[in-house]
Design a protein around this motif. Structure first.
Motif, PDB file in Angstrom:
ATOM      1  N   CYS A  63     -22.004  11.563 -35.710  1.00 52.84           N
ATOM      2  CA  CYS A  63     -21.335  10.591 -34.859  1.00 52.84           C
ATOM      3  C   CYS A  63     -19.837  10.599 -35.113  1.00 52.84           C
ATOM      4  O   CYS A  63     -19.397  10.599 -36.263  1.00 52.84           O
ATOM      5  N   ALA A  65     -17.932   8.155 -33.813  1.00 49.99           N
ATOM      6  CA  ALA A  65     -17.433   6.786 -33.612  1.00 49.99           C
ATOM      7  C   ALA A  65     -17.039   6.119 -34.930  1.00 49.99           C
ATOM      8  O   ALA A  65     -16.058   5.404 -35.011  1.00 49.99           O
ATOM      9  N   ARG A  66     -17.808   6.304 -35.972  1.00 53.71           N
ATOM     10  CA  ARG A  66     -17.499   5.838 -37.320  1.00 53.71           C
ATOM     11  C   ARG A  66     -17.305   4.320 -37.424  1.00 53.71           C
ATOM     12  O   ARG A  66     -16.316   3.837 -37.982  1.00 53.71           O
ATOM     13  N   CYS A  67     -18.222   3.576 -36.882  1.00 53.72           N
ATOM     14  CA  CYS A  67     -18.192   2.113 -37.020  1.00 53.72           C
ATOM     15  C   CYS A  67     -18.326   1.766 -38.509  1.00 53.72           C
ATOM     16  O   CYS A  67     -19.137   2.362 -39.214  1.00 53.72           O
ATOM     17  N   PHE A  69     -19.595  -0.742 -40.000  1.00 61.13           N
ATOM     18  CA  PHE A  69     -20.794  -1.480 -40.428  1.00 61.13           C
ATOM     19  C   PHE A  69     -22.011  -0.566 -40.471  1.00 61.13           C
ATOM     20  O   PHE A  69     -23.123  -1.017 -40.723  1.00 61.13           O
ATOM     21  N   CYS A  70     -21.812   0.723 -40.233  1.00 63.77           N
ATOM     22  CA  CYS A  70     -22.938   1.639 -40.045  1.00 63.77           C
ATOM     23  C   CYS A  70     -23.091   2.566 -41.242  1.00 63.77           C
ATOM     24  O   CYS A  70     -22.147   3.245 -41.638  1.00 63.77           O
ATOM     25  N   TYR A  73     -24.515   7.035 -39.838  1.00 58.96           N
ATOM     26  CA  TYR A  73     -23.881   8.235 -39.277  1.00 58.96           C
ATOM     27  C   TYR A  73     -23.419   9.204 -40.361  1.00 58.96           C
ATOM     28  O   TYR A  73     -23.172   8.830 -41.506  1.00 58.96           O
ATOM     29  N   GLY A 109     -26.376   9.019 -32.747  1.00 60.48           N
ATOM     30  CA  GLY A 109     -24.929   9.015 -32.897  1.00 60.48           C
ATOM     31  C   GLY A 109     -24.238   9.668 -31.714  1.00 60.48           C
ATOM     32  O   GLY A 109     -24.876  10.251 -30.833  1.00 60.48           O
ATOM     33  N   HIS A 110     -22.916   9.564 -31.711  1.00 59.70           N
ATOM     34  CA  HIS A 110     -22.110  10.172 -30.646  1.00 59.70           C
ATOM     35  C   HIS A 110     -21.774  11.591 -31.099  1.00 59.70           C
ATOM     36  O   HIS A 110     -20.734  11.832 -31.708  1.00 59.70           O
ATOM     37  N   LYS A 190     -15.412   2.963 -29.284  1.00 65.41           N
ATOM     38  CA  LYS A 190     -16.635   3.501 -28.670  1.00 65.41           C
ATOM     39  C   LYS A 190     -16.975   2.737 -27.396  1.00 65.41           C
ATOM     40  O   LYS A 190     -17.506   3.295 -26.449  1.00 65.41           O
ATOM     41  N   ILE A 395     -28.403   2.843 -38.434  1.00 62.53           N
ATOM     42  CA  ILE A 395     -27.732   2.838 -37.135  1.00 62.53           C
ATOM     43  C   ILE A 395     -28.040   1.498 -36.509  1.00 62.53           C
ATOM     44  O   ILE A 395     -29.047   0.894 -36.805  1.00 62.53           O
ATOM     45  N   ASP A 396     -27.172   0.995 -35.680  1.00 62.72           N
ATOM     46  CA  ASP A 396     -27.443  -0.353 -35.159  1.00 62.72           C
ATOM     47  C   ASP A 396     -27.896  -0.316 -33.715  1.00 62.72           C
ATOM     48  O   ASP A 396     -28.079  -1.349 -33.125  1.00 62.72           O
ATOM     49  N   GLU A 397     -28.042   0.839 -33.131  1.00 63.26           N
ATOM     50  CA  GLU A 397     -28.226   0.852 -31.685  1.00 63.26           C
ATOM     51  C   GLU A 397     -29.669   1.039 -31.273  1.00 63.26           C
ATOM     52  O   GLU A 397     -30.362   1.818 -31.835  1.00 63.26           O
TER      53      GLU A 397
HETATM   54  S1  SF4 Z   1     -23.303   2.395 -35.051  1.00 63.66           S
HETATM   55 FE1  SF4 Z   1     -23.760   4.103 -33.658  1.00 63.66          FE
HETATM   56  S2  SF4 Z   1     -21.785   4.618 -32.784  1.00 63.66           S
HETATM   57 FE2  SF4 Z   1     -21.341   3.418 -34.628  1.00 63.66          FE
HETATM   58  S3  SF4 Z   1     -21.090   4.949 -36.287  1.00 63.66           S
HETATM   59 FE3  SF4 Z   1     -23.259   4.308 -36.284  1.00 63.66          FE
HETATM   60  S4  SF4 Z   1     -24.254   5.856 -35.029  1.00 63.66           S
HETATM   61 FE4  SF4 Z   1     -22.086   5.973 -34.553  1.00 63.66          FE
END
Ligand code: SF4
Length: 397
Positions: A63, A65-67, A69-70, A73, A109-110, A190, A395-397
């Protein structure tokens, strides 16, 4: 203000932002619970609590995006990065079908190496092999990522994915729909608040039903949690496309946010129940609210049925997301149904549109219990202590 808010909630009238804030911050927890339970009963007077047998598959952990809180990734080029092969995904579908499931929740992930054609090929291959199997796939930030890579507008991307087999979109990646918070969580890039809502608006206009989520317990205020709910309520007024709302607390283990901002504690069970209850009262145009027992545990999950929830979400077959960040809870169909019935409700299986499918599968035929969970336990994943010594994925999605 509190008395007026209490009166309006009791009458089932629509709450304003100040009224919702007064209830959320000042009403006693048992009062909030009773109000939410009454609101749930107005929509679901039959005391049926639903759940779905599906499988959460994370097709890639790479990914860009590198949020912060995650913990799930991995950066491009990481030795720990993966992309599932189609055959691996087929094997997971076979296991899901074997326990009575009919859907994948497919998110990842992205990954810059996966063009739109990869998703189209996957969806077409799944539908060719399993024509009745449903794909609840690709949260709004993933759709945005695909659209940016393909240099194609979001509605066109959604149309192409629907043509390939997409059935609905999960509401992941919403975190808190307030841009101040999104910037602090490194997830503004993102998807901004308007972009997340825009993808959902496009999906609803294209005929898809979607869910909506909220992850709380990081840097947001009570007002910002409520603002998130009001933005969802506004879009639901406009499109009517949301099937359900799901909220869960930030899981801090192994995250940058925890290390850099010192947020090491998860929000409490009481905070969860209050947040769920106010969501039931604010989101007066949502039919369904899920219990987040994966993050809260089976017994708080059961209690959530008295704080506004009418759905127990998904039977646990596989979950890499919150498990990696420390959530310790797993239940299969037998345990979920037990928790529903012990609380005085009737348990029914449902599909992604919340249509009731029937009685529990395990009462109709023998099904294997705890597929991947059993494997994880066999490999030593026995509890939080073991997890804290071994960084895992989330991952939060
Ligand atoms: S929450 Fe999703 S978009 Fe954000 S870093 Fe993790 S995998 Fe990537």
């Amino acid at each position: 203000m509190l008395q007026r808010a209490l009166d309006k909630a009791r009458a089932g009238d629509r709450l304003s932002r100040p009224e919702a804030l007064a209830l959320y911050t000042d009403a006693p927890t048992q009062v909030l619970g009773r109000l939410a339970d009454a609101a749930r009963a107005r929509r679901h007077p039959d005391r049926v609590v639903t759940y779905i047998i599906d499988r959460n598959v994370n097709y890639t952990n790479v990914c860009v995006a590198r949020c912060n809180f995650c913990a799930f990734y991995r950066q491009v080029g990481s030795a720990e990065g993966y992309v599932l092969g189609f055959d691996e995904i087929f094997a997971k579908i076979d296991e899901t079908i074997s326990v009575g499931g009919g859907q994948l929740l497919l998110q990842g992930g992205h990954n810059p190496d996966l063009p739109i054609g990869w998703y189209e090929d996957l969806f077409r291959a799944v539908k060719a092999r399993y024509p009745d199997f449903k794909l609840h796939a690709l949260s709004p930030p993933e759709i945005l990522h695909i659209s940016r890579m393909a240099q194609m507008p979001v509605p066109a991307v959604i149309e192409r994915l629907i043509a390939a087999g997409l059935d609905s979109i999960p509401g992941g990646g919403a975190e808190i729909l307030v841009d101040r918070v999104r910037k602090l969580l490194h997830c503004y890039g993102k998807a901004t608040t308007d972009e997340w809502l825009g993808v959902m608006r496009s999906a609803h206009h294209a005929g898809l039903r979607t869910t909506a989520t909220m992850m709380y317990g990081t840097v947001e205020t009570a007002e910002e949690r409520l603002e998130h709910m009001f933005r969802l309520r506004d879009l639901q007024d406009e499109t009517g496309g949301f099937t359900a709302f799901i909220t869960w607390s930030f899981q801090p283990d192994h995250t940058e946010l925890s290390q850099e901002h010192g947020i090491t504690l998860e929000a409490t069970g009481v905070d969860y129940l209050r947040t769920l209850a106010i969501a039931r009262l604010v989101l007066d145009n949502f039919d369904n609210l899920q219990s987040s027992w994966v993050t809260q545990g089976g017994k708080v999950g059961q209690l959530s049925l008295l704080f506004g929830a009418n759905d127990m979400g998904s039977v646990m077959i596989e979950e890499n997301v919150v498990r990696a960040a420390g959530a310790a809870y797993c239940m299969d169909e037998v345990e979920i149904v037990g928790n529903i019935e012990d609380a005085g409700f009737t348990a029914r299986r449902r599909n992604m549109h919340y249509d009731v499918l029937g009685d529990p599968i395990f009462r109709q035929r023998d099904v294997p219990r705890m597929l991947s969970l059993a494997k994880a336990r066999a490999q030593g994943d026995v509890g939080k202590e073991a997890r804290s010594q071994e960084p895992r994925l989330t991952i939060d999605e």
